[in-house]
Design an enzyme around this catalytic site. Structure first.
Site, PDB file in Angstrom:
ATOM      1  N   LEU A 153       4.437 -38.929 -23.794  1.00 17.05           N
ATOM      2  CA  LEU A 153       5.665 -38.161 -23.546  1.00 17.05           C
ATOM      3  C   LEU A 153       6.224 -37.617 -24.864  1.00 17.05           C
ATOM      4  CD1 LEU A 153       7.239 -37.449 -20.912  1.00 17.05           C
ATOM      5  CD2 LEU A 153       8.940 -39.116 -21.659  1.00 17.05           C
ATOM      6  N   ILE A 232      -4.867 -31.385 -21.449  1.00 15.77           N
ATOM      7  CA  ILE A 232      -4.443 -30.286 -22.315  1.00 15.77           C
ATOM      8  C   ILE A 232      -4.169 -30.816 -23.717  1.00 15.77           C
ATOM      9  CG2 ILE A 232      -3.607 -28.664 -20.583  1.00 15.77           C
ATOM     10  CD1 ILE A 232      -0.819 -29.918 -20.875  1.00 15.77           C
ATOM     11  N   ARG A 234      -6.646 -33.384 -26.437  1.00 17.90           N
ATOM     12  CA  ARG A 234      -7.884 -33.340 -27.200  1.00 17.90           C
ATOM     13  C   ARG A 234      -8.969 -34.037 -26.393  1.00 17.90           C
ATOM     14  NH1 ARG A 234      -6.649 -29.691 -30.207  1.00 17.90           N
ATOM     15  NH2 ARG A 234      -6.537 -29.777 -32.482  1.00 17.90           N
ATOM     16  N   GLU A 263     -17.089 -28.580 -28.142  1.00 20.71           N
ATOM     17  CA  GLU A 263     -16.807 -27.211 -27.703  1.00 20.71           C
ATOM     18  C   GLU A 263     -17.047 -26.211 -28.836  1.00 20.71           C
ATOM     19  OE1 GLU A 263     -12.033 -26.856 -28.350  1.00 20.71           O
ATOM     20  OE2 GLU A 263     -12.653 -28.045 -26.616  1.00 20.71           O
ATOM     21  N   HIS A 281     -10.305 -23.827 -23.933  1.00 20.89           N
ATOM     22  CA  HIS A 281      -9.372 -24.280 -24.967  1.00 20.89           C
ATOM     23  C   HIS A 281      -8.388 -23.156 -25.332  1.00 20.89           C
ATOM     24  CE1 HIS A 281      -8.852 -27.147 -28.672  1.00 20.89           C
ATOM     25  NE2 HIS A 281      -7.692 -26.691 -28.197  1.00 20.89           N
TER      26      HIS A 281
END
Length: 315
Positions: A153, A232, A234, A263, A281
């Site tokens: 959070l 969203i 790593r 990636e 990404h």
């Protein structure tokens, strides 16, 4: 007075490159036919690195640049920068937080909606003639009124949670401690317990050695055959092998992923699955945010070379 020399490890948008080249001597590592030769040729004069979050700066690269003073990261994530090597040399590091927070949160919500309602497949259903030939599209799952878990959070996680409230969802979160701004959400410290609670589990953690594979086989199993994992953050935060196995055997319902190990050359097993939404990404990929990110990179570099306080220091 000569312009400071900087090393760019990967391309930036043209509007940023024009600004950087107007102020600095820019050495483009990503365009060099022989990157080692470029570094050797300019190692004694390079004072800054302009990099991207996924590219970072390794200890080996830092060691080769004896005059390096600052590394400015285009992105919020700086896990690919060797901070220990920077601290040992007194090298400053900056990133671009806040300016991309809302766009990243928006994409997370969009991926949840898109995957849960089957929107990619539904568009194909219309375009390939299946609607006319076969009738109604197969039923999908609702979003509103269900349970969501937010793993981490921080800035982005908080904005995700704000958006989820609009869907009348039962929201819980996990972090290192209960957050004073987590009002209206349940705090569940254990990620496995959070996954047990959730129909949709959002991964919004900063990446570190401590969070590597925090979304473990056990967390994925707890999320279950009706659950959806949305990442969203790593790729390193998720045990990708465990994720693939669960998606392939149906013990995890679905996933929506913006990041991957290795990636852009992701594991080809992802491409064979119809229960995964894959994205390149691009959570921060809006014109407005990318311009703000580039400006913050430039402003941090300018502050450093002017001897002023850095705007967004990591160290």
């Amino acid at each position: 007075m000569s312009r400071p020399e900087i090393l760019m490890t990967g391309p930036y948008p043209d509007w940023d490159l024009v600004e950087l080249e107007g102020r600095y001597i820019v050495h483009k590592l990503y365009e060099a036919e022989d990157s080692d030769a470029l570094i050797d040729r300019h190692a004694e004069s390079i004072r800054a690195i302009a990099t991207r979050g996924e590219l970072g700066a390794s200890a080996a690269l830092i060691e080769r640049l004896p005059k390096l003073e600052v590394i400015s990261v285009y992105g919020v994530g700086y896990d690919a920068v060797d901070l220990a090597a920077c601290r040992a040399r007194g090298i400053r590091v900056t990133n671009t937080p806040d300016v991309l927070t809302n766009d990243v949160a928006d994409l997370g919500i969009a991926m949840m909606l898109c995957q849960s309602r089957g929107m990619i497949g539904a568009e194909t259903w219309v375009k390939d003639g299946s609607w006319e030939a076969k009738g109604l599209y197969p039923l999908k799952r609702r979003v509103w009124g269900r349970k969501a878990g937010v793993l981490g959070l921080g800035r982005i996680g908080f904005e995700v949670a704000k958006r989820l409230r609009g869907f009348d969802m039962d929201i819980a979160y996990s972090d290192v401690a209960d957050k004073p701004y987590g009002e209206g959400m349940a705090f569940i410290a254990d990620p496995v317990a959070l996954a047990c609670h959730a129909d949709f589990l959002f991964v919004t953690l900063a990446a570190s050695a401590e969070t590597r594979h925090i979304v473990s086989k056990d967390v994925i199993a707890a999320l279950g055959s009706d659950g959806m994992l949305i990442n969203i953050s790593r790729a390193s935060n998720i045990d990708e092998e465990a994720l693939l196995e669960a998606l392939e055997n149906g013990t995890l319902g679905s996933a929506a992923l913006d990041v991957f190990e290795g990636e852009p050359k992701l594991n080809p097993r992802f491409l064979k699955l119809d229960n995964v939404l894959v994205q390149p990404h691009h959570a921060s990929g809006t014109v407005e945010t990318r311009k703000a990110m580039g400006k913050l990179v430039r402003d941090n570099l300018a502050a450093h070379f002017a001897g002023a306080a850095l705007l967004t220091p990591v160290i």
